[in-house]
Design an enzyme around this catalytic site. Structure first.
Site, PDB file in Angstrom:
ATOM      1  N   LYS A 111      68.890  38.209  38.256  1.00  0.00           N
ATOM      2  CA  LYS A 111      68.725  39.593  37.701  1.00  0.00           C
ATOM      3  C   LYS A 111      67.828  39.996  37.942  1.00  0.00           C
ATOM      4  O   LYS A 111      67.830  39.889  39.336  1.00  0.00           O
ATOM      5  CB  LYS A 111      67.961  38.705  36.312  1.00  0.00           C
ATOM      6  CG  LYS A 111      67.008  38.341  36.431  1.00  0.00           C
ATOM      7  CD  LYS A 111      65.480  38.066  35.168  1.00  0.00           C
ATOM      8  CE  LYS A 111      63.992  37.412  35.874  1.00  0.00           C
ATOM      9  NZ  LYS A 111      63.057  37.603  34.607  1.00  0.00           N
ATOM     10  N   CYS A 139      64.856  28.604  36.196  1.00  0.00           N
ATOM     11  CA  CYS A 139      64.487  27.993  34.948  1.00  0.00           C
ATOM     12  C   CYS A 139      65.346  27.969  33.297  1.00  0.00           C
ATOM     13  O   CYS A 139      65.315  26.552  32.965  1.00  0.00           O
ATOM     14  CB  CYS A 139      63.239  28.516  34.220  1.00  0.00           C
ATOM     15  SG  CYS A 139      62.011  28.657  35.281  1.00  0.00           S
ATOM     16  N   PHE A 181      66.620  40.005  24.008  1.00  0.00           N
ATOM     17  CA  PHE A 181      67.014  39.455  24.295  1.00  0.00           C
ATOM     18  C   PHE A 181      68.392  38.902  23.520  1.00  0.00           C
ATOM     19  O   PHE A 181      68.895  38.100  23.010  1.00  0.00           O
ATOM     20  CB  PHE A 181      65.835  38.070  24.388  1.00  0.00           C
ATOM     21  CG  PHE A 181      66.240  37.685  25.742  1.00  0.00           C
ATOM     22  CD1 PHE A 181      65.342  38.218  26.885  1.00  0.00           C
ATOM     23  CD2 PHE A 181      66.808  36.163  25.922  1.00  0.00           C
ATOM     24  CE1 PHE A 181      64.831  37.709  28.133  1.00  0.00           C
ATOM     25  CE2 PHE A 181      66.808  36.159  27.013  1.00  0.00           C
ATOM     26  CZ  PHE A 181      65.203  36.538  27.832  1.00  0.00           C
TER      27      PHE A 181
HETATM   28  N1  LIG Z   1      60.205  30.612  38.392  1.00  0.00           N
HETATM   29  C1  LIG Z   1      59.668  31.298  37.626  1.00  0.00           C
HETATM   30  O1  LIG Z   1      59.882  32.326  36.820  1.00  0.00           O
HETATM   31  C2  LIG Z   1      59.203  29.825  36.206  1.00  0.00           C
HETATM   32  C3  LIG Z   1      58.632  30.362  35.250  1.00  0.00           C
HETATM   33  C4  LIG Z   1      57.607  29.675  34.456  1.00  0.00           C
HETATM   34  C5  LIG Z   1      57.288  27.833  34.847  1.00  0.00           C
HETATM   35  N2  LIG Z   1      58.259  28.193  36.027  1.00  0.00           N
HETATM   36  C6  LIG Z   1      57.527  26.595  36.557  1.00  0.00           C
HETATM   37  O2  LIG Z   1      56.963  26.454  37.281  1.00  0.00           O
HETATM   38  C7  LIG Z   1      56.941  25.531  38.581  1.00  0.00           C
HETATM   39  C8  LIG Z   1      56.794  25.912  39.930  1.00  0.00           C
HETATM   40  O3  LIG Z   1      58.290  26.975  39.781  1.00  0.00           O
HETATM   41  P1  LIG Z   1      58.486  27.798  41.535  1.00  0.00           P
HETATM   42  O4  LIG Z   1      59.537  28.996  40.475  1.00  0.00           O
HETATM   43  O5  LIG Z   1      56.638  28.357  41.246  1.00  0.00           O
HETATM   44  O6  LIG Z   1      58.763  26.917  42.606  1.00  0.00           O
HETATM   45  P2  LIG Z   1      59.363  27.208  44.063  1.00  0.00           P
HETATM   46  O7  LIG Z   1      60.433  26.037  44.071  1.00  0.00           O
HETATM   47  O8  LIG Z   1      58.958  29.015  44.117  1.00  0.00           O
HETATM   48  O9  LIG Z   1      57.624  26.902  44.518  1.00  0.00           O
HETATM   49  C9  LIG Z   1      57.422  25.600  44.459  1.00  0.00           C
HETATM   50  C10 LIG Z   1      56.274  25.041  45.482  1.00  0.00           C
HETATM   51  O10 LIG Z   1      55.269  24.047  45.788  1.00  0.00           O
HETATM   52  C11 LIG Z   1      55.967  24.047  47.021  1.00  0.00           C
HETATM   53  N3  LIG Z   1      54.950  22.266  47.339  1.00  0.00           N
HETATM   54  C12 LIG Z   1      56.255  20.952  46.731  1.00  0.00           C
HETATM   55  N4  LIG Z   1      55.481  20.066  46.880  1.00  0.00           N
HETATM   56  C13 LIG Z   1      53.980  20.120  46.998  1.00  0.00           C
HETATM   57  C14 LIG Z   1      53.241  19.416  46.996  1.00  0.00           C
HETATM   58  N5  LIG Z   1      52.760  18.058  47.333  1.00  0.00           N
HETATM   59  N6  LIG Z   1      51.801  19.989  48.120  1.00  0.00           N
HETATM   60  C15 LIG Z   1      51.219  21.378  47.887  1.00  0.00           C
HETATM   61  N7  LIG Z   1      53.092  22.078  47.578  1.00  0.00           N
HETATM   62  C16 LIG Z   1      54.033  21.416  47.002  1.00  0.00           C
HETATM   63  C17 LIG Z   1      57.142  23.758  47.576  1.00  0.00           C
HETATM   64  O11 LIG Z   1      56.274  23.555  49.141  1.00  0.00           O
HETATM   65  C18 LIG Z   1      56.791  25.536  47.084  1.00  0.00           C
HETATM   66  O12 LIG Z   1      56.780  26.175  48.255  1.00  0.00           O
HETATM   67  C19 LIG Z   1      58.318  25.001  38.526  1.00  0.00           C
HETATM   68  O13 LIG Z   1      58.283  24.067  37.107  1.00  0.00           O
HETATM   69  C20 LIG Z   1      58.977  25.824  37.000  1.00  0.00           C
HETATM   70  O14 LIG Z   1      60.121  25.698  36.297  1.00  0.00           O
HETATM   71  C21 LIG Z   1      58.216  28.826  36.671  1.00  0.00           C
END
Ligand SMILES: NC(=O)c1ccc[n+]([C@@H]2O[C@H](COP(=O)([O-])OP(=O)(O)OC[C@H]3O[C@@H](n4cnc5c(N)ncnc54)[C@H](O)[C@@H]3O)[C@@H](O)[C@H]2O)c1
Length: 445
Positions: free
Chosen positions: A328, A267, A256
């Site tokens: 990325k 993120c 990194f």
């Molecule tokens: N993407 C990453 O690499 C990553 C890594 C670690 C942590 N996170 C964290 O995890 C969380 C989710 O991130 P993500 O990238 O998976 O998000 P994303 O946007 O890809 O997916 C979120 C999903 O939640 C659904 N949703 C929203 N409201 C809802 C409800 N009331 N009931 C059911 N489903 C609902 C949406 O329709 C969507 O499909 C965030 O807080 C993010 O910061 C993400």
């Protein structure tokens, strides 16, 4: 076998659900996006993530992984109920908790026996308490007394490696003061701990802060290295040699510390901002975090600055070839991608773009629609009629290109390597001018 419910089928929810099903659990994923749920039921994966399709299809076919839009039967299903919905930045930079809050209230409206509510979304310190309060308020409104626990279990998977990270996590953080809940989670994660114990149990607030601290540290490493690259450029040093020189110190390490066109994704940018907001809300001025963000914002404009200097500010009417659009490699995610900053800067001065990305072309077309200053095409077709080539994302497919073909196709023989993936001498030997990030040789005087 445990019964698991997961709210949210995005990068985190879908990957977690698939990996827990792979270990033999019965997982029901809930999403409010009906179209997404329909696609998943048909075995179609809405995102690009290596290895995800087969693991989802296998477990769906095996009856261990299913999808629904209906919250009530999903809450009835799970002894563990995960919250993995989005926490996007609000206008002031704080994390928008409306989706998390909504799920918490929904759980409170339908819960009918003890369950462990596990928060996997990245949420500010204190959110476990808010989730607990929201569930308790709904239970009180129903006049029922049902026990439940709320646990903070932040997710550390990386897009592009998500399935691998989830199956072989380097740590599993469990934030809870309830022994009962910790025991349930230890049981769920036991198959992930076979090789050695990866679980770190702590209090909820520390678990919530751990996630932000991890992302802020990684973002800091990137901005630090970009700052060193900018200094290297000024003083005529090569940051790639500096990188190898410092990485050999085990206290620093090689991971990194790659300079480049800035960090993006869903993120780092939002989590650094959210942590800054939290700090200020608690009367602490986070000077380092502000600097990390400021360095990154400037770095995302770096490639445009190099192009502008090379072409003496005359970019209007030019066509620039871009290799790489995703923030990325190994993802189609375009959120906060440095390519977007460059695209928008080029368009603003009247330049056109021909771009190639192995996975993110559809997402780019979805975001920007059809416009005549953007042509999405194949890797070498992007060079046709273009004045210069810019590497924005370090996909493996770009590592050993046909430099001779690049030189003979481009109108001007020049490569801007936004990820320092080439050896300048090799590029120059092919008759191309080379600009990297912080490489003394590319110093523009
Ligand atoms: N993407 C990453 O690499 C990553 C890594 C670690 C942590 N996170 C964290 O995890 C969380 C989710 O991130 P993500 O990238 O998976 O998000 P994303 O946007 O890809 O997916 C979120 C999903 O939640 C659904 N949703 C929203 N409201 C809802 C409800 N009331 N009931 C059911 N489903 C609902 C949406 O329709 C969507 O499909 C965030 O807080 C993010 O910061 C993400």
């Amino acid at each position: 076998m445990m019964r698991v419910t997961i709210f949210g089928t995005g990068y985190v929810g879908l990957v977690t659900g698939a990996c827990l099903a792979e270990m033999g659990n019965h997982v029901l994923c809930v999403d409010i996006d009906a179209a997404k749920v329909e696609r998943l039921k048909r075995g179609e994966i809405p995102i690009y993530e290596p290895g995800l399709e087969s693991i989802v299809q296998r477990n769906h076919a095996g009856g261990r992984l299913d999808f629904t839009t209906e919250a009530a039967p999903a809450i009835a299903h799970g002894e563990l109920i995960f919250i993995a919905v989005g926490t996007p930045p609000d206008e002031d930079g704080s994390a928008d908790l409306q989706y998390v809050q909504k799920v918490a209230s929904t759980i409170g409206r339908h819960l009918d026996r003890y369950a462990v509510v596990v928060n996997k979304s990245t949420v500010p310190v204190g959110t476990a308490d808010r989730v607990r309060t929201a569930i308790a308020a709904e239970l009180a409104a129903r006049g029922v007394a049902i026990e439940f626990d709320v646990v903070s279990n932040p997710e550390f998977l990386k897009e592009g490696d998500a399935v691998e990270d989830c199956l072989r996590p380097d740590r599993i953080v469990i934030g809870s003061s309830s022994e009962r809940a910790v025991a349930v989670l230890r049981k769920l994660y036991a198959p992930f701990n076979r090789n050695h114990e990866r679980t770190v149990v702590m209090d909820e607030r520390s678990a919530e802060l751990t996630k932000y601290a991890a992302n802020a540290m990684l973002a800091t490493k990137i901005s630090f290295m970009n700052e060193i690259a900018n200094i290297a450029e000024q003083v005529g040093a090569d940051v790639e040699q500096v990188r190898r020189g410092i990485g050999s110190d085990p206290r620093i390490g090689y991971h990194f510390i790659y300079p480049g066109a800035g960090y993006g994704g869903s993120c780092f940018p939002k989590d650094v901002k959210a942590l800054e907001y939290t700090a200020r809300a608690h009367a602490y001025e986070p000077r380092l975090l502000s600097a990390v963000e400021a360095v990154n914002a400037a770095q995302k404009r770096k490639l445009f600055a190099l192009l502008e200097r090379h072409f003496d500010g005359r970019l209007q009417g030019r066509t620039i070839a871009l290799w790489g659009l995703a923030f990325k490699p190994n993802t189609d995610d375009m959120r906060e991608a440095p390519s977007r900053t460059l695209l928008e800067q080029l368009w603003a001065v009247g330049a056109g773009v021909r771009a190639y990305d192995p996975e993110a072309a559809d997402e780019t077309a979805r975001i920007y629609g059809s416009r005549k200053d953007l042509v999405l095409c194949d890797q070498y077709a992007a060079l046709e009629g273009a004045d210069a080539l810019v590497i924005v994302t370090e996909w493996k497919a770009f590592r050993s290109p046909d430099f001779e073909r690049i030189r003979s196709t481009l109108k001007h023989a020049v490569v801007f390597d936004g990820r320092n993936i080439y050896e300048p001498k090799a590029v120059e030997a092919a008759g191309l001018a080379y600009y990297g990030i912080g490489r003394g040789r590319s110093i523009v005087q």
